[in-house]
Design an enzyme around this catalytic site. Structure first.
Site, mmCIF file in Angstrom:
data_model
loop_
_atom_site.group_PDB
_atom_site.id
_atom_site.type_symbol
_atom_site.label_atom_id
_atom_site.label_comp_id
_atom_site.label_asym_id
_atom_site.label_seq_id
_atom_site.Cartn_x
_atom_site.Cartn_y
_atom_site.Cartn_z
ATOM 1 N N TYR A 63 1.467 -4.145 -12.172
ATOM 2 C CA TYR A 63 2.154 -5.422 -12.008
ATOM 3 C C TYR A 63 2.549 -6.009 -13.359
ATOM 4 O O TYR A 63 3.639 -6.569 -13.510
ATOM 5 C CB TYR A 63 1.288 -6.401 -11.223
ATOM 6 C CG TYR A 63 0.962 -5.954 -9.816
ATOM 7 C CD1 TYR A 63 1.855 -5.222 -9.046
ATOM 8 C CD2 TYR A 63 -0.268 -6.265 -9.242
ATOM 9 C CE1 TYR A 63 1.551 -4.807 -7.760
ATOM 10 C CE2 TYR A 63 -0.587 -5.862 -7.945
ATOM 11 C CZ TYR A 63 0.321 -5.139 -7.218
ATOM 12 O OH TYR A 63 0.022 -4.744 -5.944
ATOM 13 N N TYR A 74 0.841 -1.193 0.000
ATOM 14 C CA TYR A 74 0.000 0.000 0.000
ATOM 15 C C TYR A 74 0.871 1.236 0.000
ATOM 16 O O TYR A 74 1.871 1.303 0.719
ATOM 17 C CB TYR A 74 -0.910 0.022 1.229
ATOM 18 C CG TYR A 74 -1.852 1.201 1.259
ATOM 19 C CD1 TYR A 74 -2.962 1.249 0.421
ATOM 20 C CD2 TYR A 74 -1.617 2.270 2.107
ATOM 21 C CE1 TYR A 74 -3.820 2.333 0.439
ATOM 22 C CE2 TYR A 74 -2.480 3.362 2.129
ATOM 23 C CZ TYR A 74 -3.573 3.388 1.298
ATOM 24 O OH TYR A 74 -4.425 4.459 1.307
ATOM 25 N N GLY A 129 2.623 7.334 -7.498
ATOM 26 C CA GLY A 129 3.294 7.892 -8.667
ATOM 27 C C GLY A 129 4.713 8.341 -8.370
ATOM 28 O O GLY A 129 5.432 8.756 -9.277
#
Length: 179
Positions: free
Chosen positions: A133, A88, A95
């Site tokens: 991912y 998290y 960014g």
């Protein structure tokens, strides 16, 4: 920017876990306490590990993300691996490369220790994470479906266990006998 968690990080980790649960549309599921996290991460026999991403501002470092992970084991490769339970980064810090840096550090740990796999789950609807991912080369395991027992079904199955030789019948004692 990335470091191992310390006991003083537990309140920040718990706050981010709650933010993550809200993002994943399940805030009521985040029931962990600071004491549980402190014991799991820093107790006599840590079961999980955490990395912290932090930003320095006004001379002070502030946690802006975390990765909580544990070792798993592959019977096929005969080696341990890393299972990433949660990753998290706070919305204001997204960014900034923190998520990638956390994943890169976990990949480094795998390579350094000779672990064969680095795995995690992602919600089907979380398109930003899935895209991120995929950009790293992480492959979906489409043939595998996660299964979970919890609550009453977990207790019902546990009640059916034949058990192992133990004088008290407690699971922890029985488990320690077999280890």
């Amino acid at each position: 920017m990335i470091r191992s968690a310390k006991p003083s990080d537990v309140p920040a980790i718990l706050a981010m876990i709650r933010e993550l649960a809200a993002y994943e549309r399940a805030p009521q599921e985040a029931k962990a306490t600071e004491e549980q996290l402190r014991t799991a991460l820093f107790g006599e026999h840590p079961a999980v590990f955490a990395l912290i991403a932090e930003e320095v501002g006004d001379g002070a470092a502030e946690p802006v993300g975390f990765a909580l992970w544990f070792r798993n084991f592959s019977t096929w490769t005969g080696t341990h691996g890393v299972y990433l339970e949660d990753l998290y980064v706070t919305p204001r810090a997204r960014g900034g490369g923190h998520g990638k840096a956390l994943l890169a550090e976990l990949a480094r740990i795998c390579v350094e220790r000779g672990y064969a796999r680095f795995e995690w789950s992602v919600l089907d609807w979380n398109e930003p994470a899935i895209g991120f991912y995929a950009s790293l080369g992480a492959e979906p395991m489409d043939e595998w479906t996660v299964r979970r027992l919890s609550g009453e079904p977990l207790r019902a199955l546990a009640a059916q266990a034949p058990g192992i030789a133990s004088t008290s019948g407690s699971l922890s004692e029985a488990t320690s006998l077999s280890n």
